[in-house]
Scaffold this motif. Structure first.
Motif, PDB file in Angstrom:
ATOM      1  N   LEU A 239       0.861  -1.175   0.000  1.00  0.00           N
ATOM      2  CA  LEU A 239       0.000   0.000   0.000  1.00  0.00           C
ATOM      3  C   LEU A 239       0.902   1.230   0.000  1.00  0.00           C
ATOM      4  O   LEU A 239       1.876   1.296   0.759  1.00  0.00           O
ATOM      5  N   ALA A 240       0.585   2.197  -0.854  1.00  0.00           N
ATOM      6  CA  ALA A 240       1.361   3.437  -0.875  1.00  0.00           C
ATOM      7  C   ALA A 240       1.020   4.281   0.348  1.00  0.00           C
ATOM      8  O   ALA A 240      -0.117   4.259   0.833  1.00  0.00           O
ATOM      9  N   GLU A 241       1.996   4.995   0.846  1.00  0.00           N
ATOM     10  CA  GLU A 241       1.747   5.938   1.928  1.00  0.00           C
ATOM     11  C   GLU A 241       2.553   7.211   1.699  1.00  0.00           C
ATOM     12  O   GLU A 241       3.590   7.191   1.035  1.00  0.00           O
ATOM     13  N   VAL A 242       2.052   8.324   2.252  1.00  0.00           N
ATOM     14  CA  VAL A 242       2.614   9.648   2.003  1.00  0.00           C
ATOM     15  C   VAL A 242       3.298  10.174   3.254  1.00  0.00           C
ATOM     16  O   VAL A 242       2.739  10.107   4.360  1.00  0.00           O
ATOM     17  N   CYS A 253       2.001  12.625  -8.723  1.00  0.00           N
ATOM     18  CA  CYS A 253       1.652  11.247  -8.361  1.00  0.00           C
ATOM     19  C   CYS A 253       0.218  10.920  -8.770  1.00  0.00           C
ATOM     20  O   CYS A 253      -0.075   9.825  -9.273  1.00  0.00           O
ATOM     21  N   ALA A 254      -0.696  11.863  -8.573  1.00  0.00           N
ATOM     22  CA  ALA A 254      -2.097  11.640  -8.936  1.00  0.00           C
ATOM     23  C   ALA A 254      -2.268  11.531 -10.443  1.00  0.00           C
ATOM     24  O   ALA A 254      -3.094  10.760 -10.932  1.00  0.00           O
ATOM     25  N   GLU A 255      -1.480  12.307 -11.193  1.00  0.00           N
ATOM     26  CA  GLU A 255      -1.532  12.228 -12.660  1.00  0.00           C
ATOM     27  C   GLU A 255      -1.106  10.850 -13.141  1.00  0.00           C
ATOM     28  O   GLU A 255      -1.639  10.333 -14.125  1.00  0.00           O
ATOM     29  N   ALA A 261      -6.230   6.519  -7.014  1.00  0.00           N
ATOM     30  CA  ALA A 261      -6.116   6.219  -5.581  1.00  0.00           C
ATOM     31  C   ALA A 261      -5.490   7.359  -4.782  1.00  0.00           C
ATOM     32  O   ALA A 261      -5.297   7.222  -3.577  1.00  0.00           O
ATOM     33  N   ILE A 262      -5.162   8.474  -5.433  1.00  0.00           N
ATOM     34  CA  ILE A 262      -4.504   9.580  -4.743  1.00  0.00           C
ATOM     35  C   ILE A 262      -5.381  10.829  -4.801  1.00  0.00           C
ATOM     36  O   ILE A 262      -5.811  11.251  -5.877  1.00  0.00           O
ATOM     37  N   ARG A 272      -6.146   6.795  -1.092  1.00  0.00           N
ATOM     38  CA  ARG A 272      -7.427   6.111  -0.918  1.00  0.00           C
ATOM     39  C   ARG A 272      -7.122   4.611  -0.879  1.00  0.00           C
ATOM     40  O   ARG A 272      -6.945   3.968  -1.918  1.00  0.00           O
ATOM     41  N   ALA A 273      -7.053   4.069   0.313  1.00  0.00           N
ATOM     42  CA  ALA A 273      -6.532   2.716   0.521  1.00  0.00           C
ATOM     43  C   ALA A 273      -7.313   1.658  -0.253  1.00  0.00           C
ATOM     44  O   ALA A 273      -6.736   0.688  -0.746  1.00  0.00           O
ATOM     45  N   LYS A 274      -8.633   1.814  -0.369  1.00  0.00           N
ATOM     46  CA  LYS A 274      -9.434   0.795  -1.054  1.00  0.00           C
ATOM     47  C   LYS A 274      -9.110   0.725  -2.535  1.00  0.00           C
ATOM     48  O   LYS A 274      -9.252  -0.329  -3.163  1.00  0.00           O
ATOM     49  N   ARG A 275      -8.692   1.828  -3.117  1.00  0.00           N
ATOM     50  CA  ARG A 275      -8.391   1.851  -4.549  1.00  0.00           C
ATOM     51  C   ARG A 275      -6.937   1.485  -4.857  1.00  0.00           C
ATOM     52  O   ARG A 275      -6.629   1.012  -5.953  1.00  0.00           O
ATOM     53  N   CYS A 276      -6.044   1.741  -3.913  1.00  0.00           N
ATOM     54  CA  CYS A 276      -4.616   1.547  -4.165  1.00  0.00           C
ATOM     55  C   CYS A 276      -4.297   0.066  -4.380  1.00  0.00           C
ATOM     56  O   CYS A 276      -4.671  -0.790  -3.576  1.00  0.00           O
ATOM     57  N   MET A 277      -3.572  -0.236  -5.464  1.00  0.00           N
ATOM     58  CA  MET A 277      -3.161  -1.603  -5.772  1.00  0.00           C
ATOM     59  C   MET A 277      -1.694  -1.852  -5.455  1.00  0.00           C
ATOM     60  O   MET A 277      -1.160  -2.917  -5.737  1.00  0.00           O
ATOM     61  N   GLY A 278      -1.025  -0.845  -4.895  1.00  0.00           N
ATOM     62  CA  GLY A 278       0.362  -1.035  -4.477  1.00  0.00           C
ATOM     63  C   GLY A 278       1.331  -1.259  -5.610  1.00  0.00           C
ATOM     64  O   GLY A 278       2.349  -1.931  -5.434  1.00  0.00           O
ATOM     65  N   CYS A 279       1.065  -0.668  -6.782  1.00  0.00           N
ATOM     66  CA  CYS A 279       1.932  -0.888  -7.941  1.00  0.00           C
ATOM     67  C   CYS A 279       3.232  -0.106  -7.842  1.00  0.00           C
ATOM     68  O   CYS A 279       4.222  -0.443  -8.499  1.00  0.00           O
ATOM     69  N   GLY A 280       3.240   0.984  -7.062  1.00  0.00           N
ATOM     70  CA  GLY A 280       4.465   1.748  -6.858  1.00  0.00           C
ATOM     71  C   GLY A 280       4.783   2.759  -7.940  1.00  0.00           C
ATOM     72  O   GLY A 280       5.837   3.399  -7.893  1.00  0.00           O
TER      73      GLY A 280
END
Length: 308
Positions: A239-242, A253-255, A261-262, A272-280
């Protein structure tokens, strides 16, 4: 004896399918999937050619595990709930760039089945690679099916046999063999464009991993299916975190995020944790190092290439 009008790669694929006990109807489905990949996968595009209306019912006819059948309880987690099973037969695992690169650079033979914690599907979880492995660059069937596709189009990486030889023989104008260094350069370039690396698995492709696709939400059929509720893609396990102290709210990052998810609050990014797929992808894009990936057990386990 070899039949002259049948390509050697088709014979090899049939032989391997027999060795693992694959029913003929499944082998035929896999053959059509590879032989007519641009028609099969291109159904998700917007070109709308005439063959689309013939291919769709044929795919449903061949797929014994149709979208209308319920899954087992281990897939749904709820014995009282039924969900489509199409995703169990055909699915992808999001990979951060570092893991995708490791999968391409494997320097030893691997023959293993990953767990449902890594790939939460009941079918197609094998990774079978030999050393040395063949890698083939393929024009993306999803992008080829779009009127105005993202470019470049040649961004799909086929990994291993018999898939590489099959596609080289049947699609010589859309494929070429490449080495690991070029494959890694393609992964890095696509990541910089904001595109997500997914390791794809399919039941009729011998039930195993066969490709790394670099996916964009505007062209990718799997991402479109995901938005429609067909869970063809699963999280990387991260999961991405800021880091709020480092983030400057530039919005890059949002672009880049394909999953939307941002968001921004008070001029700072949040996930937005539910949308984030952790792709990096966002992590690689951030010039301020304000983003990172953390393990997210609630989203499953990563596909750790070192552990294979």
């Amino acid at each position: 004896m070899r039949i002259p009008f049948i390509k050697q790669s088709t014979i090899n694929y049939r032989r391997m399918a027999r060795q693992q006990g694959m029913p003929f109807i499944d082998w035929l489905h896999g053959y059509l999937y590879g032989r007519f990949a641009y028609q099969y996968i291109g159904m998700a595009g917007d070109k709308k050619p005439w063959w689309r209306y013939l291919m769709a019912p044929l795919v449903l006819l061949l797929d014994r595990h149709s979208p209308f059948q319920p899954t087992d309880q281990s897939r749904t987690g709820d014995p009282g709930q039924e969900k489509p099973t199409f995703a169990d037969t055909y699915h992808g695992k999001a990979l951060p760039l570092a893991e995708a690169t490791k999968l391409i650079r494997l320097d030893r033979a691997v023959n293993t089945s990953v767990s449902e914690q890594v790939l939460p599907y009941t079918r197609a979880r094998e990774i079978v690679l030999n050393n040395p492995e063949k890698i083939v660059l393929l024009d993306c069937p999803c992008r080829a099916g779009m009127k105005n596709p993202c470019t470049p189009i040649d961004v799909c990486l086929l990994v291993g046999e018999p898939f590489c030889s099959f596609m080289l023989e049947h699609h010589p104008d859309k494929t070429r063999e490449i080495d690991t260094d070029e494959a890694v350069r393609i992964l890095k370039a696509e990541n910089a464009r904001g595109h997500v690396a997914h390791a794809f698995f399919k039941d009729v492709m011998l039930g195993r991993f066969y490709a790394i696709c670099n996916c964009c939400s505007c062209c990718c059929g799997a991402m479109k299916a995901q938005r429609m509720g067909v869970q063809m893609l699963c999280s990387s396990g991260y999961l991405a975190e800021v880091d709020q102290e480092t983030c400057v709210g530039c919005g890059l990052c949002a672009e880049k995020c394909q999953f939307k998810a941002i968001g921004f609050r008070g001029g700072m990014a949040f996930i937005r944790a539910k949308r984030c797929m952790g792709c990096g992808v966002c992590v690689e894009a951030c010039s301020k190092d304000a983003l990172s990936l953390r393990l997210a057990p609630e989203k499953g386990e990563p596909l750790r290439v070192d552990a294979l």
